[in-house]
Design a protein around this motif. Structure first.
Motif, PDB file in Angstrom:
ATOM      1  N   VAL A   1       0.824  -1.204   0.000  1.00  0.00           N
ATOM      2  CA  VAL A   1       0.000   0.000   0.000  1.00  0.00           C
ATOM      3  C   VAL A   1       0.861   1.259   0.000  1.00  0.00           C
ATOM      4  O   VAL A   1       0.592   2.211  -0.752  1.00  0.00           O
ATOM      5  CB  VAL A   1      -0.950   0.012   1.219  1.00  0.00           C
ATOM      6  N   THR A   2       1.891   1.283   0.815  1.00  0.00           N
ATOM      7  CA  THR A   2       2.762   2.468   0.830  1.00  0.00           C
ATOM      8  C   THR A   2       3.511   2.613  -0.490  1.00  0.00           C
ATOM      9  O   THR A   2       3.849   3.732  -0.898  1.00  0.00           O
ATOM     10  CB  THR A   2       3.758   2.411   2.008  1.00  0.00           C
ATOM     11  N   GLY A   3       3.741   1.498  -1.163  1.00  0.00           N
ATOM     12  CA  GLY A   3       4.345   1.565  -2.487  1.00  0.00           C
ATOM     13  C   GLY A   3       3.393   2.204  -3.489  1.00  0.00           C
ATOM     14  O   GLY A   3       3.809   3.004  -4.338  1.00  0.00           O
ATOM     15  N   TRP A   4       2.114   1.840  -3.392  1.00  0.00           N
ATOM     16  CA  TRP A   4       1.105   2.495  -4.253  1.00  0.00           C
ATOM     17  C   TRP A   4       1.088   3.992  -3.981  1.00  0.00           C
ATOM     18  O   TRP A   4       1.007   4.796  -4.914  1.00  0.00           O
ATOM     19  CB  TRP A   4      -0.270   1.920  -3.980  1.00  0.00           C
ATOM     20  N   ALA A   5       1.137   4.360  -2.709  1.00  0.00           N
ATOM     21  CA  ALA A   5       1.109   5.779  -2.349  1.00  0.00           C
ATOM     22  C   ALA A   5       2.327   6.503  -2.909  1.00  0.00           C
ATOM     23  O   ALA A   5       2.230   7.649  -3.373  1.00  0.00           O
ATOM     24  CB  ALA A   5       1.048   5.937  -0.830  1.00  0.00           C
TER      25      ALA A   5
ATOM     26  N   ASP B   1      -2.169  11.923  -3.327  1.00  0.00           N
ATOM     27  CA  ASP B   1      -1.466  11.817  -2.046  1.00  0.00           C
ATOM     28  C   ASP B   1      -1.761  13.013  -1.145  1.00  0.00           C
ATOM     29  O   ASP B   1      -1.939  12.867   0.073  1.00  0.00           O
ATOM     30  CB  ASP B   1       0.041  11.711  -2.276  1.00  0.00           C
ATOM     31  N   GLN B   2      -1.839  14.202  -1.731  1.00  0.00           N
ATOM     32  CA  GLN B   2      -2.143  15.388  -0.943  1.00  0.00           C
ATOM     33  C   GLN B   2      -3.560  15.318  -0.377  1.00  0.00           C
ATOM     34  O   GLN B   2      -3.798  15.675   0.784  1.00  0.00           O
ATOM     35  CB  GLN B   2      -1.982  16.649  -1.801  1.00  0.00           C
ATOM     36  N   LEU B   3      -4.489  14.860  -1.205  1.00  0.00           N
ATOM     37  CA  LEU B   3      -5.881  14.737  -0.760  1.00  0.00           C
ATOM     38  C   LEU B   3      -5.995  13.760   0.407  1.00  0.00           C
ATOM     39  O   LEU B   3      -6.653  14.050   1.420  1.00  0.00           O
ATOM     40  CB  LEU B   3      -6.755  14.282  -1.926  1.00  0.00           C
TER      41      LEU B   3
ATOM     42  N   VAL C   1       8.756   4.447   2.899  1.00  0.00           N
ATOM     43  CA  VAL C   1       8.562   5.842   2.516  1.00  0.00           C
ATOM     44  C   VAL C   1       7.130   6.224   2.879  1.00  0.00           C
ATOM     45  O   VAL C   1       6.177   5.574   2.436  1.00  0.00           O
ATOM     46  CB  VAL C   1       8.790   6.053   1.009  1.00  0.00           C
ATOM     47  N   THR C   2       6.955   7.242   3.709  1.00  0.00           N
ATOM     48  CA  THR C   2       5.622   7.611   4.184  1.00  0.00           C
ATOM     49  C   THR C   2       5.262   9.031   3.757  1.00  0.00           C
ATOM     50  O   THR C   2       6.133   9.871   3.539  1.00  0.00           O
ATOM     51  CB  THR C   2       5.540   7.520   5.715  1.00  0.00           C
ATOM     52  N   LEU C   3       3.962   9.280   3.664  1.00  0.00           N
ATOM     53  CA  LEU C   3       3.478  10.613   3.339  1.00  0.00           C
ATOM     54  C   LEU C   3       3.395  11.495   4.575  1.00  0.00           C
ATOM     55  O   LEU C   3       3.436  12.718   4.489  1.00  0.00           O
ATOM     56  CB  LEU C   3       2.095  10.530   2.681  1.00  0.00           C
TER      57      LEU C   3
ATOM     58  N   TRP D   1      -2.457   4.321   4.050  1.00  0.00           N
ATOM     59  CA  TRP D   1      -1.916   4.978   2.852  1.00  0.00           C
ATOM     60  C   TRP D   1      -0.801   5.965   3.197  1.00  0.00           C
ATOM     61  O   TRP D   1       0.218   6.017   2.505  1.00  0.00           O
ATOM     62  CB  TRP D   1      -3.049   5.694   2.127  1.00  0.00           C
ATOM     63  N   VAL D   2      -0.998   6.732   4.280  1.00  0.00           N
ATOM     64  CA  VAL D   2       0.049   7.710   4.645  1.00  0.00           C
ATOM     65  C   VAL D   2       1.214   7.052   5.365  1.00  0.00           C
ATOM     66  O   VAL D   2       2.231   7.696   5.614  1.00  0.00           O
ATOM     67  CB  VAL D   2      -0.520   8.861   5.506  1.00  0.00           C
TER      68      VAL D   2
END
Length: 222
Positions: free
Chosen positions: A22-26, A34-36, A104-106, A156-157
């Motif tokens: 999932v984080t790879g998709w993000a 991603d911002q939304l 890698v995280t948002l 996701w984040v």
């Protein structure tokens, strides 16, 4: 095996692969998406407060049991949060972004001691949605959709495993459902309050009796 050792093992062992996917998709998603999701994950819980205000407004013309449940909704959410905080303190699961190398995280990864299991955001969202469900089925359904989106956004984040969110949803529902049902028993208290100075805030309720020269609609608005 200690609680801390179990948490570390379970965190990545249960669904670490799904979390990484999932984080790879993000990481590969469009910037706007991603911002939304990031903004929703950060401030979306405020929408549930708006839902509660809307439910209160509608409940002014509803039965006293509905109003009692609306008034109890914030307290129900607080209690669900308290129960969840207890689980966090027992399990002490390390955040996936701190546990899985190369993630890698948002959103910035929370620091040590800010445990991952279960997700507080998800518990709050599902507790609020459940409380609202017992007031208004349509509003509750909309709130449940928002709760699912909130839970998904936390993965996701990058700050939660999927199982953190799944268990958080279960905790939110299981804590809120019986409390929301029990809150309806406070209807007699609402009845008495509606006959006093709080009537402008609580409304006349369903089935208000018109006075001389007053229409049924005007009676409901009193």
């Amino acid at each position: 095996m200690s609680a801390r050792m179990l948490a570390v093992y379970d965190g990545s062992g249960i669904d670490g692969g799904l979390y990484t996917r999932v984080t790879g998709w993000a990481d590969r998603a469009p910037y706007w998406l991603d911002q939304l999701v990031t903004v929703w994950s950060a401030v979306g819980l405020g929408l549930f407060a708006v839902f509660m205000v809307y439910a209160w407004w509608r409940a002014r013309g509803a039965g006293s049991a509905a109003m009692a449940r609306v008034l109890a909704s914030p307290l129900i959410v607080v209690l669900a949060y308290a129960v969840n905080s207890g689980f966090k303190g027992v399990v002490e699961e390390v955040r996936p972004c701190a546990q899985i190398a190369g993630t890698v995280t948002l959103e910035a990864c929370p620091g040590t001691g800010d445990w991952s299991f279960p997700s507080n955001h998800t518990v709050i969202a599902f507790a609020a949605a459940t409380a609202l469900w017992f007031v208004d089925r349509r509003l509750g359904a909309v709130a449940y959709v928002a709760a699912v989106l909130m839970g998904a956004s936390r993965v996701w984040v990058g700050v939660h495993y999927p199982h953190d969110v799944l268990v958080g949803a279960v905790v939110g529902v299981l804590v809120a459902a019986p409390l929301a049902l029990a809150a309806g028993r406070a209807a007699p208290l609402v009845d008495r309050a509606r006959s006093g100075p709080l009537r402008p805030l609580l409304g006349a309720g369903a089935g208000a009796v018109p006075t001389a020269g007053e229409s049924p609609l005007e009676a409901q608005r009193r």
